[in-house]
Design an enzyme around this catalytic site. Structure first.
Site, PDB file in Angstrom:
ATOM      1  NE  ARG A 137      -2.214   0.720   4.017  1.00  0.00           N
ATOM      2  CZ  ARG A 137      -2.192   1.757   4.856  1.00  0.00           C
ATOM      3  NH1 ARG A 137      -1.063   2.107   5.465  1.00  0.00           N
ATOM      4  NH2 ARG A 137      -3.287   2.442   5.102  1.00  0.00           N
ATOM      5  CD1 TRP A 144      10.700   6.633   8.684  1.00  0.00           C
ATOM      6  CD2 TRP A 144      12.279   6.062  10.168  1.00  0.00           C
ATOM      7  NE1 TRP A 144      10.143   5.756   9.595  1.00  0.00           N
ATOM      8  CE2 TRP A 144      11.082   5.390  10.513  1.00  0.00           C
ATOM      9  CE3 TRP A 144      13.397   5.858  10.969  1.00  0.00           C
ATOM     10  CZ2 TRP A 144      10.974   4.530  11.604  1.00  0.00           C
ATOM     11  CZ3 TRP A 144      13.300   5.007  12.060  1.00  0.00           C
ATOM     12  CH2 TRP A 144      12.109   4.357  12.375  1.00  0.00           C
ATOM     13  CG  ASN A 181       4.899  10.688   6.683  1.00  0.00           C
ATOM     14  OD1 ASN A 181       4.158  10.566   7.651  1.00  0.00           O
ATOM     15  ND2 ASN A 181       5.414   9.624   6.089  1.00  0.00           N
ATOM     16  NE  ARG A 190       2.465  12.263   9.057  1.00  0.00           N
ATOM     17  CZ  ARG A 190       1.203  12.100   8.679  1.00  0.00           C
ATOM     18  NH1 ARG A 190       0.314  13.047   8.931  1.00  0.00           N
ATOM     19  NH2 ARG A 190       0.820  10.990   8.053  1.00  0.00           N
ATOM     20  CB  SER A 191       9.395  16.041   8.452  1.00  0.00           C
ATOM     21  OG  SER A 191      10.510  15.481   7.804  1.00  0.00           O
ATOM     22  CD  GLU A 263      -2.300   9.415   6.495  1.00  0.00           C
ATOM     23  OE1 GLU A 263      -1.401   9.439   7.363  1.00  0.00           O
ATOM     24  OE2 GLU A 263      -2.886  10.449   6.083  1.00  0.00           O
ATOM     25  CG  ASP A 295       2.968   5.405  11.626  1.00  0.00           C
ATOM     26  OD1 ASP A 295       4.012   4.718  11.542  1.00  0.00           O
ATOM     27  OD2 ASP A 295       2.418   5.888  10.632  1.00  0.00           O
ATOM     28  CD  GLU A 476       4.769  -2.343   7.384  1.00  0.00           C
ATOM     29  OE1 GLU A 476       4.695  -1.136   7.659  1.00  0.00           O
ATOM     30  OE2 GLU A 476       3.769  -3.082   7.233  1.00  0.00           O
ATOM     31  CD  GLU A 494      -3.732   3.676  11.805  1.00  0.00           C
ATOM     32  OE1 GLU A 494      -4.343   4.550  12.443  1.00  0.00           O
ATOM     33  OE2 GLU A 494      -2.958   3.939  10.873  1.00  0.00           O
TER      34      GLU A 494
END
Length: 528
Positions: A137, A144, A181, A190-191, A263, A295, A476, A494
């Protein structure tokens, strides 16, 4: 970087179309909310990545005209006016008998995206050059993630992609003042952990370019993270900055918006409803947690419930170490450029930050670096693997490195690799999951101080190799509480487990290179 390459990059950059930075929520308004809350797509990220088949304003006008009609079906309307993003999952598995190393080398092309593929009126932010995505996805450039992916690109000899990625990150900083991001409009506020200084080191080490060429971009990124710091007094905060009682500044993760993440819109709305705090406070904390790259995790929460998230109240070990690295890098490059006063200024800033990290984030009692809750004026006692980042950056003393390495082994090391935290919360950045970037920073961090980390590397490679032999793919994240020979893909969070996978490929490829005798080098894809 040669003059011809520079000129080519400049021409490519000049040809990038100007991005329309409206986010899907801003653009589609009540249509966006209806699609996300009625769950037209199982994954909230699908709609924000859809490509409209016509003019977005016209689609919204048509929706407003028809939405109250008898028999109107939202799902039918959306599928008539939007094309969902392409899925690539079937391309991530190896043919039978392919070695793990060859699998990774062959995936770089599968995971590469090209600027000419960017459709108009979608949420994707154009880039000048090819880039590598994580997979599944995650079909865009992530900040990063990319550093750890680059480790593998370098070992695979893909210096062409390293050079392309270098130019893309420079372009993002030049265009937006920071690295978002990811290259989506909904990520612009955001970063992520600021690792561009580490990338620049890698580029120079591999002969892709000279680090000094990126000094202006490093300065610009630093200004983004430190914006407003000069006006703060003890106890004040502004965006990423927290002013301590002695006037020194440490940083926190932050997002400039306080609405649900687009998202993950429905998920954030439901999470915030469980909290007694104002909804926009919870949304800000969730967004800041996404900016951390973790996250989500109990690291940011009071307990295990995500609705208790308090990311902006926490001074994180990893973030402040990465910013120390950035300050040191700017200092060194200013020296190389003959800018002595600027070099001295950043040397002083780095030293002040180092002293603040020592004072606020080092725990003598635990023998490890701990995040600090500045609102409650106390450390976060639960250890997480970000405690390895001071070793990875080279900030720790030898005694601190030795004690931190022991704490990692005593409290986080599992059968299949290094654990993420001490908590079992149901969130993906907690037990029982292990993540490739956290393994790499711990392994490299220990080796920086001549501390043996072979056991961590071997456990991780056994985990990755075991799953590859059974399922012919990399994923992942992994469950690392099992014996590595019986590895499973991780869970929680999520969304379902994703295949691909950029940073797993990168770290694994680097570790295989460093240990050619490791049995994972002999791992073969399963027969079908």
């Amino acid at each position: 970087m040669s003059d011809d390459t520079k000129r080519h990059n400049e021409e490519r950059t000049a040809s990038v179309p100007k991005a329309d930075t409206l986010t899907p929520a801003d653009r589609y308004q009540e249509l966006f909310i209806a699609v996300q809350m009625e769950r037209v797509f199982d994954d909230s990220k699908t709609f924000v990545d859809c490509v409209p088949r016509g003019d977005p304003e016209g689609i919204l006008d048509t929706y407003r005209e028809r939405c109250d009609d008898e028999g109107f079906r939202l799902s039918d309307f959306v599928h008539a006016h939007f094309d969902p993003p392409q899925k690539h999952t079937s391309h991530y598995t190896s043919p039978p008998g392919q070695s793990l190393k060859d699998h990774i080398d062959s995936l770089w092309g599968v995971l590469t995206r090209h600027p000419h593929q960017h459709p108009p009126n979608a949420s994707i932010l154009p880039l000048p050059n090819d880039y590598v995505v994580p997979g599944g996805r995650f079909a865009e450039l992530y900040y990063w993630d990319s550093y750890f992916t680059m480790l593998g690109l370098a070992e695979s000899g893909r210096h062409d992609l390293l050079a392309s990625m270098a130019n893309n990150f420079a372009y993002l900083i030049d265009t937006y003042g920071h690295v978002p991001n990811g290259n989506r409009t909904y990520y612009l506020s955001r970063s992520q952990p600021p690792v561009f200084a580490l990338m620049v080191e890698l580029f120079e080490d591999k002969g892709v370019c000279k680090a000094i060429e990126y000094l202006p971009r490093l300065r610009k990124e630093y200004n983004y993270w430190m914006a407003g710091a000069e006006d703060l007094r003890p106890g004040d905060t502004r965006r990423h900055c927290v002013c301590l009682d002695d006037g020194s500044i440490l940083n926190r993760y932050w997002d400039d918006r306080d609405s649900p993440r687009e998202e993950s819109y429905r998920e954030d709305v439901l999470t915030a409803r469980k909290s007694s705090r104002p909804l926009h406070h919870v949304y800000r904390e969730l967004r800041a947690g996404a900016a951390s790259g973790w996250d989500f995790s109990s690291r940011w929460c009071d307990g295990t419930e995500l609705s208790t998230i308090r990311t902006t109240s926490i001074l994180p070990v990893d973030l402040n170490c990465f910013l120390y690295k950035l300050e040191r890098q700017i200092c060194l490059l200013n020296h190389a450029a003959g800018q002595r006063k600027q070099a001295e200024k950043f040397q002083q800033r780095a030293e002040i930050r180092k002293q603040a990290i020592e004072r606020m984030l080092w725990s003598e009692h635990d023998g490890a670096y701990l995040d600090y809750d500045w609102e409650r004026d106390r450390p976060r006692e639960a250890l997480n693997s970000a405690t390895a980042v001071p070793l990875f950056i080279g900030l720790a003393s030898r005694d601190q490195a030795r004690r931190t390495a022991q704490a990692l082994r005593d409290r986080l090391l599992c059968e299949g690799g290094l654990g993420t935290s001490e908590q079992l919360s149901g969130q993906q950045w907690d037990q029982p999951n292990g993540w490739a970037p956290l393994q790499w920073m711990a392994i490299r961090g220990m080796r920086n101080y001549d501390i043996d980390a072979d056991d961590i590397a071997c456990r991780w490679l056994r985990t990755v190799g075991s799953l590859y032999k059974r399922q012919s793919k990399l994923v992942e994240k992994y469950v690392i509480t099992h014996d590595g020979e019986n590895a499973e893909g991780g869970g929680g969070g999520e969304y379902p487990l994703q295949d691909g996978f950029g940073w797993t490929n990168g770290v694994t490829r680097r570790l295989l290179h460093e240990d050619p005798g490791n049995e994972a080098n002999e791992a073969k894809a399963a027969s079908r």
